[in-house]
Scaffold this active site. Sequence first.
Site, PDB file in Angstrom:
ATOM      1  N   ARG A  15      -3.410  -9.198   7.589  1.00  0.00           N
ATOM      2  CA  ARG A  15      -2.844 -10.227   6.703  1.00  0.00           C
ATOM      3  C   ARG A  15      -2.096  -9.628   5.513  1.00  0.00           C
ATOM      4  O   ARG A  15      -1.402 -10.330   4.796  1.00  0.00           O
ATOM      5  CB  ARG A  15      -3.971 -11.149   6.206  1.00  0.00           C
ATOM      6  CG  ARG A  15      -4.467 -12.117   7.284  1.00  0.00           C
ATOM      7  CD  ARG A  15      -5.768 -12.808   6.891  1.00  0.00           C
ATOM      8  NE  ARG A  15      -6.936 -11.945   7.089  1.00  0.00           N
ATOM      9  CZ  ARG A  15      -8.191 -12.290   6.804  1.00  0.00           C
ATOM     10  NH1 ARG A  15      -8.437 -13.484   6.304  1.00  0.00           N
ATOM     11  NH2 ARG A  15      -9.192 -11.451   7.015  1.00  0.00           N
ATOM     12  N   GLY A  83     -15.426  -5.549  14.889  1.00  0.00           N
ATOM     13  CA  GLY A  83     -16.143  -6.414  13.966  1.00  0.00           C
ATOM     14  C   GLY A  83     -17.059  -5.699  12.998  1.00  0.00           C
ATOM     15  O   GLY A  83     -17.337  -4.500  13.127  1.00  0.00           O
ATOM     16  N   THR A  84     -17.532  -6.454  12.005  1.00  0.00           N
ATOM     17  CA  THR A  84     -18.318  -5.847  10.932  1.00  0.00           C
ATOM     18  C   THR A  84     -19.699  -5.376  11.413  1.00  0.00           C
ATOM     19  O   THR A  84     -20.265  -4.447  10.832  1.00  0.00           O
ATOM     20  CB  THR A  84     -18.465  -6.819   9.750  1.00  0.00           C
ATOM     21  OG1 THR A  84     -18.747  -8.137  10.232  1.00  0.00           O
ATOM     22  CG2 THR A  84     -17.195  -6.894   8.924  1.00  0.00           C
ATOM     23  N   ASP A 111     -13.018  -4.209   0.991  1.00  0.00           N
ATOM     24  CA  ASP A 111     -11.882  -4.910   0.383  1.00  0.00           C
ATOM     25  C   ASP A 111     -12.303  -5.808  -0.776  1.00  0.00           C
ATOM     26  O   ASP A 111     -11.569  -6.700  -1.168  1.00  0.00           O
ATOM     27  CB  ASP A 111     -11.107  -5.714   1.436  1.00  0.00           C
ATOM     28  CG  ASP A 111     -11.947  -6.816   2.074  1.00  0.00           C
ATOM     29  OD1 ASP A 111     -13.150  -6.920   1.764  1.00  0.00           O
ATOM     30  OD2 ASP A 111     -11.393  -7.586   2.878  1.00  0.00           O
ATOM     31  N   GLU A 163     -18.804 -18.302  10.472  1.00  0.00           N
ATOM     32  CA  GLU A 163     -17.450 -17.857  10.124  1.00  0.00           C
ATOM     33  C   GLU A 163     -16.466 -19.015  10.243  1.00  0.00           C
ATOM     34  O   GLU A 163     -16.666 -19.937  11.041  1.00  0.00           O
ATOM     35  CB  GLU A 163     -17.033 -16.688  11.028  1.00  0.00           C
ATOM     36  CG  GLU A 163     -17.815 -15.406  10.775  1.00  0.00           C
ATOM     37  CD  GLU A 163     -17.734 -14.932   9.326  1.00  0.00           C
ATOM     38  OE1 GLU A 163     -16.630 -14.868   8.773  1.00  0.00           O
ATOM     39  OE2 GLU A 163     -18.799 -14.646   8.734  1.00  0.00           O
ATOM     40  N   TYR A 374      16.501  22.603 -18.348  1.00  0.00           N
ATOM     41  CA  TYR A 374      15.608  22.724 -17.202  1.00  0.00           C
ATOM     42  C   TYR A 374      14.822  24.015 -17.355  1.00  0.00           C
ATOM     43  O   TYR A 374      15.397  25.109 -17.421  1.00  0.00           O
ATOM     44  CB  TYR A 374      16.368  22.728 -15.871  1.00  0.00           C
ATOM     45  CG  TYR A 374      15.433  23.049 -14.730  1.00  0.00           C
ATOM     46  CD1 TYR A 374      14.365  22.186 -14.446  1.00  0.00           C
ATOM     47  CD2 TYR A 374      15.557  24.214 -13.979  1.00  0.00           C
ATOM     48  CE1 TYR A 374      13.461  22.494 -13.439  1.00  0.00           C
ATOM     49  CE2 TYR A 374      14.658  24.514 -12.977  1.00  0.00           C
ATOM     50  CZ  TYR A 374      13.607  23.649 -12.715  1.00  0.00           C
ATOM     51  OH  TYR A 374      12.701  23.951 -11.731  1.00  0.00           O
ATOM     52  N   TYR A 395      16.216  29.499  -8.682  1.00  0.00           N
ATOM     53  CA  TYR A 395      16.301  29.319  -7.228  1.00  0.00           C
ATOM     54  C   TYR A 395      17.638  29.839  -6.747  1.00  0.00           C
ATOM     55  O   TYR A 395      18.691  29.463  -7.287  1.00  0.00           O
ATOM     56  CB  TYR A 395      16.166  27.816  -6.949  1.00  0.00           C
ATOM     57  CG  TYR A 395      16.094  27.428  -5.498  1.00  0.00           C
ATOM     58  CD1 TYR A 395      15.213  28.067  -4.633  1.00  0.00           C
ATOM     59  CD2 TYR A 395      16.885  26.398  -4.999  1.00  0.00           C
ATOM     60  CE1 TYR A 395      15.132  27.685  -3.301  1.00  0.00           C
ATOM     61  CE2 TYR A 395      16.805  26.013  -3.682  1.00  0.00           C
ATOM     62  CZ  TYR A 395      15.939  26.657  -2.827  1.00  0.00           C
ATOM     63  OH  TYR A 395      15.856  26.273  -1.514  1.00  0.00           O
ATOM     64  N   ARG A 448      30.592  37.085 -24.132  1.00  0.00           N
ATOM     65  CA  ARG A 448      31.775  36.514 -24.785  1.00  0.00           C
ATOM     66  C   ARG A 448      33.018  37.039 -24.116  1.00  0.00           C
ATOM     67  O   ARG A 448      33.428  38.179 -24.369  1.00  0.00           O
ATOM     68  CB  ARG A 448      31.789  36.903 -26.281  1.00  0.00           C
ATOM     69  CG  ARG A 448      30.689  36.251 -27.092  1.00  0.00           C
ATOM     70  CD  ARG A 448      31.035  34.825 -27.469  1.00  0.00           C
ATOM     71  NE  ARG A 448      29.845  34.009 -27.648  1.00  0.00           N
ATOM     72  CZ  ARG A 448      29.203  33.835 -28.795  1.00  0.00           C
ATOM     73  NH1 ARG A 448      29.631  34.422 -29.863  1.00  0.00           N
ATOM     74  NH2 ARG A 448      28.149  33.068 -28.863  1.00  0.00           N
TER      75      ARG A 448
HETATM   76  C1  UD1 Z   1     -16.148 -11.154   5.906  1.00  0.00           C
HETATM   77  C2  UD1 Z   1     -17.401 -11.893   6.363  1.00  0.00           C
HETATM   78  C3  UD1 Z   1     -17.420 -13.278   5.730  1.00  0.00           C
HETATM   79  C4  UD1 Z   1     -17.402 -13.144   4.210  1.00  0.00           C
HETATM   80  C5  UD1 Z   1     -16.200 -12.297   3.779  1.00  0.00           C
HETATM   81  C6  UD1 Z   1     -16.304 -11.975   2.293  1.00  0.00           C
HETATM   82  C7  UD1 Z   1     -17.844 -11.088   8.628  1.00  0.00           C
HETATM   83  C8  UD1 Z   1     -17.802 -11.385  10.071  1.00  0.00           C
HETATM   84  N1  UD1 Z   1     -17.390 -12.018   7.816  1.00  0.00           N
HETATM   85  O1  UD1 Z   1     -15.021 -11.882   6.377  1.00  0.00           O
HETATM   86  O2  UD1 Z   1     -18.600 -13.968   6.113  1.00  0.00           O
HETATM   87  O3  UD1 Z   1     -17.333 -14.422   3.628  1.00  0.00           O
HETATM   88  O4  UD1 Z   1     -16.168 -11.049   4.487  1.00  0.00           O
HETATM   89  O5  UD1 Z   1     -15.178 -11.272   1.854  1.00  0.00           O
HETATM   90  O6  UD1 Z   1     -18.313 -10.034   8.253  1.00  0.00           O
HETATM   91  N2  UD1 Z   1     -14.201  -4.054   8.933  1.00  0.00           N
HETATM   92  C9  UD1 Z   1     -14.584  -2.931   9.623  1.00  0.00           C
HETATM   93  N3  UD1 Z   1     -14.576  -2.952  10.981  1.00  0.00           N
HETATM   94  C10 UD1 Z   1     -14.213  -4.058  11.683  1.00  0.00           C
HETATM   95  C11 UD1 Z   1     -13.833  -5.215  10.983  1.00  0.00           C
HETATM   96  C12 UD1 Z   1     -13.850  -5.190   9.603  1.00  0.00           C
HETATM   97  O7  UD1 Z   1     -14.912  -1.900   9.038  1.00  0.00           O
HETATM   98  O8  UD1 Z   1     -14.230  -3.990  12.916  1.00  0.00           O
HETATM   99  C13 UD1 Z   1     -14.204  -4.019   7.468  1.00  0.00           C
HETATM  100  C14 UD1 Z   1     -12.838  -4.346   6.850  1.00  0.00           C
HETATM  101  O9  UD1 Z   1     -12.080  -3.165   6.621  1.00  0.00           O
HETATM  102  C15 UD1 Z   1     -13.200  -5.029   5.547  1.00  0.00           C
HETATM  103  C16 UD1 Z   1     -14.587  -5.631   5.823  1.00  0.00           C
HETATM  104  O10 UD1 Z   1     -15.072  -5.005   6.993  1.00  0.00           O
HETATM  105  O11 UD1 Z   1     -13.299  -4.132   4.474  1.00  0.00           O
HETATM  106  C17 UD1 Z   1     -14.512  -7.136   6.011  1.00  0.00           C
HETATM  107  O12 UD1 Z   1     -13.630  -7.423   7.087  1.00  0.00           O
HETATM  108  P1  UD1 Z   1     -12.646  -8.665   7.030  1.00  0.00           P
HETATM  109  O13 UD1 Z   1     -11.900  -8.729   8.308  1.00  0.00           O
HETATM  110  O14 UD1 Z   1     -11.846  -8.652   5.793  1.00  0.00           O
HETATM  111  O15 UD1 Z   1     -13.713  -9.860   6.996  1.00  0.00           O
HETATM  112  P2  UD1 Z   1     -13.501 -11.315   6.447  1.00  0.00           P
HETATM  113  O16 UD1 Z   1     -12.762 -12.102   7.459  1.00  0.00           O
HETATM  114  O17 UD1 Z   1     -12.921 -11.255   5.100  1.00  0.00           O
HETATM  115 CA    CA Z   2     -12.075  -9.758   3.770  1.00  0.00          CA
END
Ligand code: UD1
Ligand code: CA
Length: 478
Positions: A15, A83-84, A111, A163, A374, A395, A448
């Site tokens: 995004r 995913g997280t 983030d 979510e 310089y 140089y 000179r």
């Molecule tokens: C996430 C939460 C959401 C919460 C929000 C708060 C989940 C599923 N959702 O959503 O409930 O309200 O944060 O800001 O966790 N990342 C990884 N690996 C991955 C995916 C993401 O390391 O595979 C990291 C990203 O770099 C980021 C963080 O996890 O720093 C959160 O990921 P992001 O995609 O921003 O989650 P949100 O949709 O914001």
């Molecule tokens: Ca986020």
Amino acid sequence: MIIDGVLLAAGSGTRMRSPVPKVLSPVLGAPLLSYPYRALVRLHERVGAVHVVVPPGGLPGDRPLEAPGSVSPLYVVQERPDGTFGACEAVISSSAFLSGSSTHLLVLNGDGPLVDETLLESLVSLGEDRPGALVLTTAHLDDPTGYGRILRDPSGRVFAIREESAASASEKAIGEVNAGIYLIPRPILLEAAGRIAPDPRKGERYLTDLVARVVAQAGEVLTLSVSPEAMRGVNTQEELSLVTAVLRERINRLHMGRGVTLQDPLRTDIGPEVEIGPGTVILPQSFLEGRTRVGSSCRIGLGVHLLDTEVGDGAVLRDYVVASSAVIGPKAVVGPFAHLRPGTELGLEVHIGNFVETKKAVLGPGAKANHLSYLGDVTVGARTNIGAGTITCNYDGYEKFETVIGEDVFVGSDTQLVAPLIVGDGAVIAAGSTVVADLPPGALYLTRPSPELRPEGALRYHERRRERRKKNKRKESP
Ligand code: UD1
Ligand code: CA
């Protein structure tokens, strides 16, 4: 209770619509990720290690996270951005985690730069009271769009996080959201490893699904309420600018509290690692970043940009000075419009004036180069004066060479110093000289060409020019 910190930083950040990984987006000159990292490191007595989950190939840049304290980041690669929860699994299967003895993981989204150590301390003390519980942070937002919603049963107990993509209309109306900061007991994560199913819509395994799993096993889930500001995440460029404004204000307020005068704190950018002494005055539009350290009672003019630069007590930087990896001595006077490049070291009371560029230039106490020069790959002794327009010719198109100028030397205006070159102490170089060989101490050097004076020669010159022009015009017209 032994805590490992975890920073999630392997997401793609689509995004943001930028080729720069989201967590490396610059905020006051420091990567976004460095802010939650700093908050974790500041808990250092409680945090043993900080695991940073990164995408395959790691984060670009040689040192994306410089360790401000004693805790160095342990990078863990998440092979697929699934995913997280996938990110946390990468941590718990890493050898650094397995060989450690932490009882809890303090997990932060990479983030979310506005989290501070006070919040983390409250989270940790809640965990200390209830070591077996999964502790979440939540906030109430006027516009919860995009965040995971906190689902509570009629008695108020949390039973799941939903979510956005999976939420029903009534769930979307819930204003309480997951702030993305968690304290998770080690056994809970180990038990869930490999057992969290991917979300059918997005194919990602959500850390937030851990909540329903713990509840199903009659485990305890606690929540800590945090301010909407503390949890603000960055998903778009606009949000990046909003958190930058908040951090700018926080950092600037801190410096003002320590006796620094900021003429316009809304228009002054100071990075999170910068140190400034009391009594220093900073004019608007200046940007101090990186490991910059400014002493006390300095004056920093308009539009001054300092990166990794050290400024001694009482130095004056006039308007529009740009310096990187430079050292400016106490009571030095620099600018306006001076460019100090890496390796510049100015001693006590050195003067560098307008339109002077320095690079790997070491100037002794009291040396002066006040106009249009310089100075590269050069050492200048104490009290030496470099005249206007002096150039070190360092140089030859292939290699760089050094110039060494002694103490109390006078270099006349418009001199070219062709390196390699040594100019002895006390030498005098007359204006307009080209110096190609070493000068012994105390020598006088002049270049000179024998001058020629033709009285009224200018009149004849102009006559000839006019005649030639007339002839050319006649030729042009038919
Ligand atoms: C996430 C939460 C959401 C919460 C929000 C708060 C989940 C599923 N959702 O959503 O409930 O309200 O944060 O800001 O966790 N990342 C990884 N690996 C991955 C995916 C993401 O390391 O595979 C990291 C990203 O770099 C980021 C963080 O996890 O720093 C959160 O990921 P992001 O995609 O921003 O989650 P949100 O949709 O914001
Ligand atoms: Ca986020």
